[in-house]
Design an enzyme around this catalytic site. Structure first.
Site, mmCIF file in Angstrom:
data_model
loop_
_atom_site.group_PDB
_atom_site.id
_atom_site.type_symbol
_atom_site.label_atom_id
_atom_site.label_comp_id
_atom_site.label_asym_id
_atom_site.label_seq_id
_atom_site.Cartn_x
_atom_site.Cartn_y
_atom_site.Cartn_z
ATOM 1 N N ARG A 39 0.713 -1.056 -0.013
ATOM 2 C CA ARG A 39 0.088 0.094 0.205
ATOM 3 C C ARG A 39 0.910 1.425 -0.141
ATOM 4 N NH1 ARG A 39 -5.058 -1.882 -0.808
ATOM 5 N NH2 ARG A 39 -5.435 -4.075 0.260
ATOM 6 N N HIS A 69 4.954 -9.609 -6.183
ATOM 7 C CA HIS A 69 3.857 -8.836 -6.558
ATOM 8 C C HIS A 69 4.183 -7.648 -6.337
ATOM 9 C CE1 HIS A 69 -0.185 -7.647 -6.850
ATOM 10 N NE2 HIS A 69 -0.716 -9.108 -7.399
ATOM 11 N N TYR A 72 -0.310 -2.386 -4.922
ATOM 12 C CA TYR A 72 -1.422 -2.344 -5.406
ATOM 13 C C TYR A 72 -1.843 -0.785 -5.834
ATOM 14 C CZ TYR A 72 -2.556 -6.751 -3.200
ATOM 15 O OH TYR A 72 -2.538 -8.121 -2.872
ATOM 16 N N HIS A 109 -0.777 -5.886 -11.619
ATOM 17 C CA HIS A 109 -2.142 -5.439 -12.032
ATOM 18 C C HIS A 109 -2.228 -4.477 -13.422
ATOM 19 C CE1 HIS A 109 -3.836 -6.760 -7.812
ATOM 20 N NE2 HIS A 109 -3.119 -7.585 -8.553
ATOM 21 N N GLU A 145 -1.213 -9.713 -14.731
ATOM 22 C CA GLU A 145 -2.241 -10.638 -14.129
ATOM 23 C C GLU A 145 -3.618 -10.493 -14.617
ATOM 24 O OE1 GLU A 145 -2.144 -10.301 -9.846
ATOM 25 O OE2 GLU A 145 -3.761 -11.758 -9.634
ATOM 26 N N ASP A 179 -5.015 -15.611 -12.764
ATOM 27 C CA ASP A 179 -5.360 -16.112 -11.370
ATOM 28 C C ASP A 179 -6.475 -16.606 -11.395
ATOM 29 O OD1 ASP A 179 -6.880 -15.136 -8.981
ATOM 30 O OD2 ASP A 179 -5.187 -14.141 -8.460
ATOM 31 N N HIS A 182 -9.728 -14.874 -10.448
ATOM 32 C CA HIS A 182 -10.065 -13.357 -11.112
ATOM 33 C C HIS A 182 -10.669 -13.960 -12.460
ATOM 34 C CE1 HIS A 182 -6.652 -10.892 -9.156
ATOM 35 N NE2 HIS A 182 -7.550 -11.636 -8.155
ATOM 36 N N HIS A 216 -1.838 -17.921 -10.100
ATOM 37 C CA HIS A 216 -2.424 -17.667 -8.763
ATOM 38 C C HIS A 216 -3.545 -18.474 -8.528
ATOM 39 C CE1 HIS A 216 -0.500 -13.458 -8.544
ATOM 40 N NE2 HIS A 216 0.329 -14.168 -8.378
ATOM 41 N N ASP A 229 -13.538 -9.781 -6.663
ATOM 42 C CA ASP A 229 -12.399 -10.425 -6.336
ATOM 43 C C ASP A 229 -12.152 -10.667 -4.758
ATOM 44 O OD1 ASP A 229 -9.746 -10.987 -6.335
ATOM 45 O OD2 ASP A 229 -8.852 -9.082 -6.717
ATOM 46 N N HIS A 231 -10.718 -13.739 -2.620
ATOM 47 C CA HIS A 231 -10.176 -14.885 -2.589
ATOM 48 C C HIS A 231 -10.790 -15.976 -1.404
ATOM 49 C CE1 HIS A 231 -6.489 -13.038 -4.804
ATOM 50 N NE2 HIS A 231 -7.631 -12.772 -5.300
ATOM 51 N N GLU A 261 -2.939 -17.572 -3.017
ATOM 52 C CA GLU A 261 -3.030 -16.321 -2.310
ATOM 53 C C GLU A 261 -4.452 -16.591 -1.574
ATOM 54 O OE1 GLU A 261 -3.152 -14.198 -6.106
ATOM 55 O OE2 GLU A 261 -1.450 -13.011 -5.345
HETATM 56 ZN ZN ZN Z 1 -7.224 -11.169 -6.357
HETATM 57 FE FE FE Z 2 -3.579 -12.833 -8.008
HETATM 58 FE FE FE Z 3 -2.921 -9.478 -7.766
#
Ligand code: ZN
Ligand code: FE
Ligand code: FE
Length: 289
Positions: A39, A69, A72, A109, A145, A179, A182, A216, A229, A231, A261
């Site tokens: 973040r 990764h 974000y 992303h 991704e 993913d 996703h 993923h 989204d 998980h 994840e």
């Molecule tokens: Zn996700």
């Molecule tokens: Fe992912």
């Molecule tokens: Fe991701």
């Protein structure tokens, strides 16, 4: 026999090198980490001591095809110039961190258009990937991704990802991270055997399976085509276990790293269970190849 590359996202609390012992403790043969807060935009460079400690532990561990990764916050397709500029700088720093650690994949992303429109955004992403990769030393690839399609996020269809790859020049350093949560939430029905085959046939026809470099491996709290989204632990969500069994037994993907994840507990017992489950799903026929 090829050792299956199955792992999970690991904490780097105490330093990036500490992620290796954690990964080994739950039975990972591959893994994913953040090298800084997910973040925040930037972080101070990783110290030479920490780089050396990571490289030594990684080399000894037997863990392979690890991935980082990215933060974000990064949106290299952003409408606002300030966000775009920060994103390009931050992604460049993330690439440098991956390279000094000797990690082959950096997962990104693709971005969100926030009203500017998908085509404009995809073109901008391609141009900025080339910009970031200008300084690349060739040891790390950026993996785009596949996204769930929340809000104005781009990259939830194979066609959109293909549009990015087609407009970029540095294609040798670009790949795709699929993913499973996703893709399912974006409407790819991987829940049946037929849907599984069709999804990867479509991927191959539109993007090309040679571009697929990582998975993923996540179950989904929300249903097919929900464009959310969320998980979930394997076996607790909307994707049937038969999908994960198909995935780990698919010879086309035998050498591709697969990283969980999913939500886990402080002791990572849930990861331990899922990693064991995925190994048990691999049929004896596949394992003796
Ligand atoms: Zn996700
Ligand atoms: Fe992912
Ligand atoms: Fe991701």
């Amino acid at each position: 026999m090829t050792t299956p590359l199955i792992g999970a996202h690991m904490s780097t609390a105490g330093g990036v090198s500490r992620s290796i012992e954690r990964a080994l403790s739950v039975g990972c043969t591959t893994m994913q980490i953040f090298t800084k807060s997910n973040r925040s935009w930037f972080d101070k460079p990783i110290t030479p001591e920490e780089i050396a400690a990571f490289r030594e532990a990684y080399a000894k561990s037997g863990i392979r095809e690890a991935m980082i990764h990215t933060s974000y916050l990064i949106n290299i397709g952003a409408k606002e110039a300030s966000t775009e500029n920060n994103s390009v700088k931050a992604l460049t720093q993330e690439l440098e961190r991956a390279q000094v650690l000797g990690i082959p994949y950096l997962v990104l992303h693709p971005g969100s258009h926030t009203g500017a429109g998908t085509d404009v955004c995809l073109k901008k992403i391609a141009g900025n990937l080339d910009e970031v990769l200008k300084s690349a030393d060739g040891t790390t690839m950026i993996l785009i991704e596949t996204m769930a399609g929340q809000g104005t996020n781009v990259g939830s269809t194979f066609e959109e990802i293909k549009q990015i790859l087609d407009q970029a020049q540095k294609r040798k350093l670009l790949g795709v991270c699929f993913d499973t949560c996703h893709a399912f939430c974006a409407g790819y029905d991987i829940s049946t055997d037929e849907g599984y085959e069709k999804t990867f046939q479509d991927f191959d026809r539109i993007i090309g399976l040679d571009h697929l470099r990582a998975f993923h491996v996540n179950d989904s709290k929300t249903p097919l085509n929900s464009r959310k989204d969320r998980h979930e632990e394997l076996g607790k969500g909307n994707i049937p276990l038969t999908f994960f069994k198909n995935l780990v037994n698919d010879a086309r993907f035998a050498k591709i790293p697969k990283v969980l994840e999913t939500p886990t507990d402080p002791e990572m017992n849930l990861y331990r269970r899922e990693i064991k489950l995925l190994h048990e799903m691999i049929s004896s026929k596949q394992a003796v190849q």
